[in-house]
Design a protein around this motif. Sequence first.
Motif, mmCIF file in Angstrom:
data_model
loop_
_atom_site.group_PDB
_atom_site.id
_atom_site.type_symbol
_atom_site.label_atom_id
_atom_site.label_comp_id
_atom_site.label_asym_id
_atom_site.label_seq_id
_atom_site.Cartn_x
_atom_site.Cartn_y
_atom_site.Cartn_z
ATOM 1 N N ASP A 1 5.738 3.968 5.766
ATOM 2 C CA ASP A 1 4.316 3.896 6.099
ATOM 3 C C ASP A 1 3.525 4.848 5.202
ATOM 4 O O ASP A 1 4.054 5.409 4.234
ATOM 5 N N ARG A 2 2.287 5.056 5.538
ATOM 6 C CA ARG A 2 1.377 5.849 4.728
ATOM 7 C C ARG A 2 1.788 7.321 4.657
ATOM 8 O O ARG A 2 2.093 7.941 5.668
ATOM 9 N N ARG B 1 0.829 -1.214 0.000
ATOM 10 C CA ARG B 1 0.000 0.000 0.000
ATOM 11 C C ARG B 1 0.853 1.249 0.000
ATOM 12 O O ARG B 1 0.385 2.318 -0.403
ATOM 13 N N PHE B 2 2.118 1.130 0.462
ATOM 14 C CA PHE B 2 2.954 2.308 0.670
ATOM 15 C C PHE B 2 4.240 2.302 -0.144
ATOM 16 O O PHE B 2 5.020 3.252 -0.053
ATOM 17 N N GLU C 1 5.062 16.799 -0.078
ATOM 18 C CA GLU C 1 4.943 15.736 0.919
ATOM 19 C C GLU C 1 6.296 15.061 1.169
ATOM 20 O O GLU C 1 7.269 15.298 0.462
ATOM 21 N N GLN C 2 6.297 14.184 2.154
ATOM 22 C CA GLN C 2 7.504 13.436 2.513
ATOM 23 C C GLN C 2 7.134 11.980 2.780
ATOM 24 O O GLN C 2 6.100 11.711 3.399
ATOM 25 N N ARG C 3 7.960 11.052 2.286
ATOM 26 C CA ARG C 3 7.736 9.641 2.623
ATOM 27 C C ARG C 3 7.808 9.474 4.139
ATOM 28 O O ARG C 3 8.713 9.978 4.794
ATOM 29 N N LYS C 4 6.846 8.744 4.690
ATOM 30 C CA LYS C 4 6.776 8.584 6.145
ATOM 31 C C LYS C 4 7.578 7.353 6.563
ATOM 32 O O LYS C 4 7.268 6.229 6.158
#
Length: 404
Positions: free
Chosen positions: A317-318, A139-140, A305-308
């Motif tokens: 993660d999401r 999902r991520f 945005e930034q990858r979590k």
Amino acid sequence: MRQHSLLAGAALAAALALTAAPALAQNVGPAPAWSGAPEYKWGDFTLKFRGRVFADYVEQDVDRAVGADFSASEDRFRTARIGVQGAFGDQWTYVAEGNFINGESNWEDLYVQYSPRKHTAFTVGNFKSLSLENVTSARFTTFMERGPLNDLIDAGRVMTLAARTGGDNWSITGGVHGDSVNDGAPGGGDEQRGVFVRAHFAPIVSDDTKVHLGVWARDRDRRDDTAFRYRVRNNTNFGGRYTDAGSSPLGAGDADTAIGLEAAAVWRSVSVQGEWATIDADLTGGGSAQASGYYVFASFFPTGEQRKYKAADGKFDRVSIRRPLTRGGIGAVELAVRYDAADLTEFAGVATAGEYSAVTLGATWYPWSHIRFMANYTDSKNEAQVVASDVDVQTLQFRAQFDF
């Protein structure tokens, strides 16, 4: 070994039912809530529905050095899962999820976890345990498919007993495993056995910057199970495999030892990630051979945005969307480029056990954090030990993804 699958699933289901029983007896009606999906609570017992649907369209052109070239396309459900997850008190959690596509059903994640204190856990069930990209949920992940390294190391969900310890920015996980709950040794024999360990450390974790370093190792023996096979796909699970050591004694493994290295860095909206792994295989016909592979990719969010990154778990993660469509924004856009390589040339005498390389371009739009629309284009080359077996493959893929 279908009986093994049913018994294992039934045992875990029974454990969940027994765990839930005291709470259910004390509270007649659940208190519904919403946390990304319907969630119910009976005393200390919680149950939340979960699931995902990936709807794909794939076009592929296959160019052979010798033989007929061809094109193929397909629209399909890559995955369609439904399941539950929850907890009993502060120390017990569970997940049970099934996949239902193409008229077949299989267990995916199916496990129970006991956490006596923070960063310490004991887990039993069917789940993944190795490789940064592999333990990060599909999902991520940045691309639609995890790539040939994941195919080569063959580290999917298997029945596992694992213990984990760690801290806010590190962890060590080790354990023993068998085969998948859905499979097993033919004829009722002994299924594969293995031991593994994975460790990670995040030396830098700040609002702007994250750095991940990891290492893992696995040793396994097939016992009475099917011989291990070393092969890769063309950055898609559609179509054939053209770099393949085969199932003959020259290319199939009785036992193997694998070692992998992981690295990733995130700086604001830019991230890079890469992994390398090598496998030393004892062949069914005697002798040994080594296979190796790696990938590296970079991604960028022009929308900010930034990858979590989850520093305690060593995985991604999401993504949190700054201006989702539901709040009048445009959502998030991620652009990425990836290079993959794999080398099977030590499997001498197998024409298709050659080298694989590929470049993938990806673009993803996130209108909301639980929805993604993805497009990937891959140009891959399968260079065999015999030139006549060389195959070039171009793959264009699209995905509409929803999860809860």
